[in-house]
Design an enzyme around this catalytic site. Sequence first.
Site, short mmCIF file in Angstrom:
data_model
loop_
_atom_site.label_atom_id
_atom_site.label_comp_id
_atom_site.label_asym_id
_atom_site.label_seq_id
_atom_site.Cartn_x
_atom_site.Cartn_y
_atom_site.Cartn_z
N HIS A 1 39.10 21.16 -5.94
CA HIS A 1 37.65 20.68 -5.62
C HIS A 1 36.61 21.40 -6.61
O HIS A 1 37.02 22.66 -6.89
CB HIS A 1 37.49 21.05 -4.07
N CYS B 1 35.15 17.58 -8.90
CA CYS B 1 33.88 17.21 -9.10
C CYS B 1 32.73 18.24 -9.50
O CYS B 1 33.12 19.20 -9.63
CB CYS B 1 33.40 16.77 -7.36
#
Length: 284
Positions: free
Chosen positions: A130, A172
């Site tokens: 992430h 991301c």
Amino acid sequence: MAEAGDDVDAFPLFTKRSNSSVADKQKPEEPQGSSKVEKPCDPYCYRMDYPSLGTCLIINNKNFHKSTNMGFRNGTDLDAAAAVKTFMQLGYNVKVENDLTVDQMVKLMNNVSLQDHSNNASFACVLLSHGDEGLIYGTDRAEKFDTLTRPFKGDRCRTLVGKPKLFFIQACRGQELDAGVECDSDSAQTSERIPIEADFLYAYSTAPGYYSWRNTSNGSWFIQSLCKMLQKHGGKLEVMQIMTRVNREVALCFESSSSLPGFSEKKQIPCIVSMLTKELYFPK
């Protein structure tokens, strides 16, 4: 077993996950590129005739502590497996680490940077986790991406000075969504000083500020496209030509399918940041 669908590598944790099938729009494959033979003494090409191509470090973070509010990264094991296969075929010595905390990631990067890379032509690192803008997640918290790459800078990792250091980041970089837009189809020196930031390539899965998509059944758009293009063109094209093909593959051949309101029919474009000072051709 997780249901097939597209997911994003960012926070906050969504309480509703996609249960629709992937809507990857396949395009015809491009013709093979022309072969490129590296000149042994070409000052514009990196030397790749060292005893070893180098180390490829793969960090695959899938499970996160509850305190992070991060969800499971279903599909990331497919990315890790594809990366292992691809970089081994290129000639790298591959090392895989799973579910590392920030402290473990930092320690690992430091340890690898302190190794003797004198006989290595390059270094590669694949980060699957992430993230947010400028941040990458360990299993316990986020850390600045620069903290992980700093040990490989020229003033700290002397045996990789003047050699390519490649980072491929599936994470991301924000929470914006790309809705897409319609378009028509149609000379050598004996000694020299170089910047400590030189000879790095950062290949991000998405542009700054945007979500990065990962299919829970097929893996992430970026890593799967990267591996496909490296396997297809790794012995022929220069690395930036390969990465341009990765950009095209992700941009044109994928579109999100999600049951989360507002998350369907979204697009993605990788972002390649190069501080390379020469052309890089992987050996055949």
